[in-house]
Design an enzyme around this catalytic site. Structure first.
Site, PDB file in Angstrom:
ATOM      1  N   MET A  27       0.846  -1.202   0.000  1.00 22.20           N
ATOM      2  CA  MET A  27       0.000   0.000   0.000  1.00 22.20           C
ATOM      3  C   MET A  27       0.883   1.255   0.000  1.00 22.20           C
ATOM      4  O   MET A  27       0.394   2.353   0.315  1.00 22.20           O
ATOM      5  CB  MET A  27      -0.938  -0.004   1.207  1.00 22.20           C
ATOM      6  N   HIS A  65       9.279  -3.415   3.390  1.00 22.65           N
ATOM      7  CA  HIS A  65       8.906  -3.624   1.983  1.00 22.65           C
ATOM      8  C   HIS A  65      10.149  -3.916   1.134  1.00 22.65           C
ATOM      9  O   HIS A  65      10.129  -4.773   0.256  1.00 22.65           O
ATOM     10  CB  HIS A  65       8.229  -2.369   1.422  1.00 22.65           C
ATOM     11  N   GLY A  87       4.602 -10.353   4.245  1.00 25.82           N
ATOM     12  CA  GLY A  87       5.276 -10.282   5.537  1.00 25.82           C
ATOM     13  C   GLY A  87       4.551 -11.074   6.612  1.00 25.82           C
ATOM     14  O   GLY A  87       3.321 -11.070   6.679  1.00 25.82           O
TER      15      GLY A  87
HETATM   16  P1  AMP Z   1       1.501  -2.898   3.492  1.00 27.58           P
HETATM   17  O1  AMP Z   1       2.053  -1.886   2.542  1.00 27.58           O
HETATM   18  O2  AMP Z   1       1.550  -2.472   4.916  1.00 27.58           O
HETATM   19  O3  AMP Z   1       0.163  -3.425   3.056  1.00 27.58           O
HETATM   20  O4  AMP Z   1       2.496  -4.147   3.421  1.00 27.58           O
HETATM   21  C1  AMP Z   1       2.846  -4.756   2.203  1.00 27.58           C
HETATM   22  C2  AMP Z   1       3.568  -6.053   2.491  1.00 27.58           C
HETATM   23  O5  AMP Z   1       4.743  -5.773   3.251  1.00 27.58           O
HETATM   24  C3  AMP Z   1       2.733  -7.030   3.335  1.00 27.58           C
HETATM   25  O6  AMP Z   1       2.963  -8.359   2.884  1.00 27.58           O
HETATM   26  C4  AMP Z   1       3.266  -6.822   4.719  1.00 27.58           C
HETATM   27  O7  AMP Z   1       3.098  -7.947   5.572  1.00 27.58           O
HETATM   28  C5  AMP Z   1       4.735  -6.565   4.428  1.00 27.58           C
HETATM   29  N1  AMP Z   1       5.360  -5.833   5.549  1.00 27.58           N
HETATM   30  C6  AMP Z   1       4.905  -4.700   6.142  1.00 27.58           C
HETATM   31  N2  AMP Z   1       5.706  -4.357   7.173  1.00 27.58           N
HETATM   32  C7  AMP Z   1       6.682  -5.299   7.229  1.00 27.58           C
HETATM   33  C8  AMP Z   1       7.803  -5.512   8.093  1.00 27.58           C
HETATM   34  N3  AMP Z   1       8.091  -4.686   9.100  1.00 27.58           N
HETATM   35  N4  AMP Z   1       8.582  -6.599   7.862  1.00 27.58           N
HETATM   36  C9  AMP Z   1       8.302  -7.464   6.845  1.00 27.58           C
HETATM   37  N5  AMP Z   1       7.256  -7.309   6.001  1.00 27.58           N
HETATM   38  C10 AMP Z   1       6.455  -6.247   6.188  1.00 27.58           C
END
Ligand code: AMP
Length: 273
Positions: free
Chosen positions: A27, A34, A144
């Protein structure tokens, strides 16, 4: 790097590509978490596709959809410097039509924990991930473990719908002091940022108790609850890796999950033991 806004255009471009495709859906407001997913995709695939889409259907009425951090220019730079081949940056209208076919999260595992405080959230997540996977048709898709319930539900969807993609779970990337990296951490003021550390503290304490032989889920949760104060705890849950309820910790098959509010910011974290 090519930035693509249209789903059909991306599909046509990717049809021309030879070799494996790695996909990292996000997102935006990209951070090191990321970037670690992108690096893994780069290592394991010929082509890496990243999507940035703040998905409206996974936000409930009154949540932070409008306030969610958007950093288009910085994110494009991050992707470019990380060696991303295609950045998919669709509008809401490009992804959603009217009167659509709809996916519903599983009635039990989609409506516990985060699904209790955010009913319908995971149906929105699965709907958009399904659409994105259909558009990109990747060999590997990276998610993640920080969003453990989301990861489990995506794995379930891939299995239930016989989707031809390998889901790759990635470890949680943390700040030096242990706070799990999240795009929402920018909402925290100084005091809330300090109090947020109680989350990792409680998870580490739980791990310590387990290492010392404690297996009783109720006792572990009780200790964690104390440590989490003064955060508003939404839930502390200890389940098996397929998210079945357990009374006793089973080493190698247990996930401990916390959701708590620091101020008004919802923070998620978990540990796999
Ligand atoms: P988001 O942009 O928050 O929807 O996250 C996109 C992807 O990045 C998802 O698969 C999350 O689980 C992963 N993600 C977000 N934060 C972390 C983190 N601190 N460590 C590893 N993966 C992450």
């Amino acid at each position: 790097m090519r930035v693509v806004y249209s789903p059909r255009e991306l599909q046509n471009l990717l049809k021309e590509e030879k070799g494996s495709i790695g996909f990292v859906p996000t997102m935006g407001a990209l951070h090191l978490g990321h970037r670690t997913l992108i690096e893994a995709s780069k290592k394991e695939n010929e082509i890496t596709v990243v999507s940035i889409f703040v998905n409206p259907t996974q936000f409930l009425e009154g949540e932070d959809l409008d306030a969610y951090p958007r950093k288009e220019d910085a994110d494009k730079k991050v992707c470019e410097l990380s060696g991303v081949d295609y950045l998919f940056y669709p509008t809401v209208e490009a992804i959603y039509g009217k009167d659509e076919v709809h996916l519903n999260a599983p009635n039990v595992r989609g409506y516990i924990m985060e699904g209790t405080s955010r009913p319908g959230h995971f149906s929105g997540v699965l709907t958009v991930v399904n659409k994105l996977l259909n558009i990109v048709q990747p060999t590997h898709a990276y998610f993640g473990k920080k969003d453990a319930q989301q990861l489990m539900l995506i794995e379930t969807m891939v299995e239930n719908l016989f989707m031809d993609v390998s889901i790759v779970p990635m470890n949680t990337v943390r700040e030096k002091d242990g706070l799990a990296m999240s795009s929402r951490n920018v909402y925290l003021n100084e005091k809330e940022r300090v109090e947020a550390l109680n989350i990792i503290k409680s998870l580490r304490e739980a791990t310590q108790m387990i290492m010392e032989g404690e297996r009783d889920v109720a006792k572990i949760k009780q200790e964690m609850f104390k440590t989490l104060t003064p955060l508003a705890v939404e839930y502390i849950t200890i389940v098996s890796r397929t998210f079945e309820p357990i009374d006793k910790v089973i080493l190698g098959n247990t996930v401990i999950l916390v959701e708590a509010l620091s101020g008004t910011t919802r923070l998620l974290d978990n540990i796999w033991v």
